[in-house]
Design an enzyme around this catalytic site. Structure first.
Site, mmCIF file in Angstrom:
data_model
loop_
_atom_site.group_PDB
_atom_site.id
_atom_site.type_symbol
_atom_site.label_atom_id
_atom_site.label_comp_id
_atom_site.label_asym_id
_atom_site.label_seq_id
_atom_site.Cartn_x
_atom_site.Cartn_y
_atom_site.Cartn_z
ATOM 1 N N ASP A 89 1.986 43.107 47.000
ATOM 2 C CA ASP A 89 1.175 44.189 47.569
ATOM 3 C C ASP A 89 2.040 45.450 47.569
ATOM 4 O OD1 ASP A 89 -0.284 41.847 48.193
ATOM 5 O OD2 ASP A 89 -1.141 42.781 49.989
ATOM 6 N N LYS A 151 -6.258 47.800 47.384
ATOM 7 C CA LYS A 151 -6.225 47.452 48.810
ATOM 8 C C LYS A 151 -6.329 48.730 49.637
ATOM 9 C CE LYS A 151 -2.896 45.356 52.081
ATOM 10 N NZ LYS A 151 -1.616 44.626 52.162
ATOM 11 N N LYS A 180 -9.197 44.315 48.395
ATOM 12 C CA LYS A 180 -8.696 43.716 49.621
ATOM 13 C C LYS A 180 -8.878 44.715 50.753
ATOM 14 C CE LYS A 180 -4.483 41.968 51.879
ATOM 15 N NZ LYS A 180 -3.081 41.523 51.680
#
Length: 214
Positions: A89, A151, A180
């Site tokens: 991430d 995300k 996400k």
């Protein structure tokens, strides 16, 4: 809806201890969460705690500001994979994005993706700091750079996931790339709402509370 299978059980506090990470992993095994998400210094510990389990390990890179050098992001990501991470991430460089240095932003993400091979790359665009136009540009850059996810948030900005942002991101990335939702998701109703909208993963430190409601 099996909420636990959408959850990245997250511990990114600057004061998190090794004992806290071990507890996080025990909780992830107990509640059958999809993954744990930890700072990169704890990837080796988490991956060993989760050995021979289906729970994945996600590592943050360039976290939480995204302002580290491209070289350091590549190195951090590569090391995290070597230590056992399945997913990365990474935080997009927002300053370069706002300066319209899109080529540099894309090249950095591409370089991180190349450094981790087949592992999953999620790009955090930190929506709270961006205009809608910038969010769309950020999503497009991430897609073109090879990311599998975009995300919403780090959880350290001024705001977290919103339905409007997730809807915008889903519209922009299309079916090939996933979204996400992360930041401020604390109950089952919110998690279900994002999943129903189309989010494929939920990042939260409230995973136990969420699944305990169901």
């Amino acid at each position: 809806m099996e909420l636990q299978r959408y959850i990245d059980h997250t511990l990114l506090s600057p004061t998190a201890t090794p004992e806290d990470v071990v507890q996080l992993c025990e909780e992830a095994k107990k509640y059958h969460f999809y993954a744990v998400c930890v700072n990169s210094c704890y990837v080796f510990l988490a991956s060993n705690e989760l050995l021979n389990t289906p729970v994945k390990v996600a590592a943050t890179v360039g976290f939480p500001l995204g302002a580290a050098s491209s070289k350091s992001k590549r190195s951090e990501a590569k090391r995290a994979i070597k230590d056992g991470a399945h997913e990365i991430d990474m935080v997009m460089n927002l300053g370069l994005l706002k300066a319209h240095q899109y080529k540099s932003v894309r090249e950095e993400i591409t370089a991180v993706k190349e450094s981790i091979g087949e592992a999953v790359l999620k790009v955090i665009i930190e929506t709270c700091f961006l205009t809608d136009e910038e969010k769309r540009i950020a999503c497009n850059i991430a897609v073109k750079a090879g990311a599998q996810y975009v995300k919403t948030s780090t959880g350290f900005g001024t705001g977290g996931a919103t339905r409007d942002d997730v809807a915008l991101m889903l519209e922009e990335v299309g079916p090939a790339v996933k979204v996400k939702a992360s930041g401020g998701i604390k109950d089952a109703a919110a998690a279900r709402a994002f999943i129903t909208l189309g989010a494929s993963r939920i990042g939260t430190s409230s995973g136990i509370a969420i699944v305990s409601e169901t």
